[in-house]
Design an enzyme around this catalytic site. Structure first.
Site, mmCIF file in Angstrom:
data_model
loop_
_atom_site.group_PDB
_atom_site.id
_atom_site.type_symbol
_atom_site.label_atom_id
_atom_site.label_comp_id
_atom_site.label_asym_id
_atom_site.label_seq_id
_atom_site.Cartn_x
_atom_site.Cartn_y
_atom_site.Cartn_z
ATOM 1 N N HIS A 17 -56.834 -13.965 0.484
ATOM 2 C CA HIS A 17 -55.460 -14.465 0.632
ATOM 3 C C HIS A 17 -55.235 -15.006 2.048
ATOM 4 O O HIS A 17 -54.613 -16.056 2.239
ATOM 5 C CB HIS A 17 -54.437 -13.337 0.397
ATOM 6 N N LYS A 41 -49.688 -6.938 -14.175
ATOM 7 C CA LYS A 41 -50.391 -6.081 -13.212
ATOM 8 C C LYS A 41 -49.526 -4.907 -12.776
ATOM 9 O O LYS A 41 -48.348 -5.075 -12.481
ATOM 10 C CB LYS A 41 -50.773 -6.908 -11.973
ATOM 11 N N ARG A 90 -60.600 -19.697 -6.674
ATOM 12 C CA ARG A 90 -61.888 -19.136 -6.265
ATOM 13 C C ARG A 90 -63.002 -19.759 -7.083
ATOM 14 O O ARG A 90 -63.881 -20.428 -6.563
ATOM 15 C CB ARG A 90 -61.884 -17.611 -6.459
ATOM 16 N N SER A 128 -57.915 -8.530 -5.243
ATOM 17 C CA SER A 128 -57.238 -7.267 -4.925
ATOM 18 C C SER A 128 -57.742 -6.160 -5.850
ATOM 19 O O SER A 128 -57.913 -5.011 -5.427
ATOM 20 C CB SER A 128 -55.722 -7.418 -5.091
HETATM 21 O O1 PNS Z 1 -51.502 -12.885 -7.418
HETATM 22 P P1 PNS Z 1 -51.186 -13.222 -8.843
HETATM 23 O O2 PNS Z 1 -50.970 -11.965 -9.648
HETATM 24 O O3 PNS Z 1 -52.220 -14.125 -9.460
HETATM 25 O O4 PNS Z 1 -49.798 -14.050 -8.817
HETATM 26 C C1 PNS Z 1 -49.168 -14.451 -10.017
HETATM 27 C C2 PNS Z 1 -47.693 -14.769 -9.726
HETATM 28 C C3 PNS Z 1 -46.997 -13.549 -9.146
HETATM 29 C C4 PNS Z 1 -47.596 -15.923 -8.748
HETATM 30 C C5 PNS Z 1 -47.030 -15.188 -11.080
HETATM 31 O O5 PNS Z 1 -47.169 -14.143 -12.014
HETATM 32 C C6 PNS Z 1 -45.556 -15.544 -10.886
HETATM 33 O O6 PNS Z 1 -45.242 -16.648 -10.501
HETATM 34 N N1 PNS Z 1 -44.661 -14.557 -11.164
HETATM 35 C C7 PNS Z 1 -43.221 -14.764 -11.019
HETATM 36 C C8 PNS Z 1 -42.576 -14.873 -12.402
HETATM 37 C C9 PNS Z 1 -42.761 -16.269 -12.970
HETATM 38 O O7 PNS Z 1 -42.267 -17.248 -12.450
HETATM 39 N N2 PNS Z 1 -43.507 -16.357 -14.104
HETATM 40 C C10 PNS Z 1 -43.726 -17.628 -14.768
HETATM 41 C C11 PNS Z 1 -44.928 -18.377 -14.263
HETATM 42 S S1 PNS Z 1 -46.415 -17.638 -14.849
#
Ligand code: PNS
Length: 164
Positions: A17, A41, A90, A128
């Site tokens: 990150h 998660k 990645r 993570s």
């Molecule tokens: O680090 P991650 O878990 O890959 O991040 C994913 C994240 C948190 C960016 C994604 O789940 C997100 O945007 N969550 C906020 C809720 C949302 O907008 N969901 C719709 C898009 S998937």
């Protein structure tokens, strides 16, 4: 002024990150690292704890800010006049989910543009989840996370406050 947001679960922040944050911070005037919820998660750290760890880890990058948000990412993007969403890639395995997320976000709000940055090769296998598994199995996580994260994970373990 170009404002970028880098959303993620950051549970916890890793050197992968940090690599993306460092690259993205050079491409915009302001970069907001956004601690967001991924409902798939289960977290080890609270949002406030994650934000504090990120703050510690990026203190030398003057145009990087930290924020937490629980709603839809596009709501945050629209409200804060964000120009671009940054996501790290990645390997090819990341692509499908990231592609879906970028298209969904743009469908929800047409101003949501996503910029993908490649991690450095040395971070390409890092996640993570991998760091947490390594930690639970008494592996050395020092090569993969900033020092503050290693200390915070040990504190959680000693305090018996790990959620799993
Ligand atoms: O680090 P991650 O878990 O890959 O991040 C994913 C994240 C948190 C960016 C994604 O789940 C997100 O945007 N969550 C906020 C809720 C949302 O907008 N969901 C719709 C898009 S998937």
């Amino acid at each position: 002024m170009k404002i970028a947001v880098y959303p993620g679960s950051f549970d916890p922040i890793t050197n992968g990150h940090l690599d993306i944050i460092s690259r993205a911070s050079k491409l915009c005037d302001r970069l907001i690292v956004l601690v967001s919820n991924n409902i798939a998660k289960k977290g080890m750290f609270s949002s406030a704890e994650k934000a504090q760890l990120i703050r510690d880890a990026v203190k030398d990058l003057p145009n990087v800010e930290i924020d937490c948000f629980e709603g839809l990412l596009v709501q945050y993007v629209e409200k804060h006049n964000i120009d671009v969403i940054v996501r790290g890639l990645r390997a090819i395995s990341d692509f499908e989910m990231e592609f879906q997320m970028a298209l969904l976000n743009r469908k929800l709000y047409e101003g949501a543009e996503t910029l993908f940055l490649m991690t450095s090769a040395e971070n390409s296998y890092l996640s993570s989840s991998m760091v947490k598994e390594l930690f639970y199995m008494n592996g050395d996580i020092n090569p993969f996370v900033p020092k503050c994260v290693e200390v915070a994970m040990r504190d959680k373990l000693l305090g018996g406050k790990i959620n799993g």
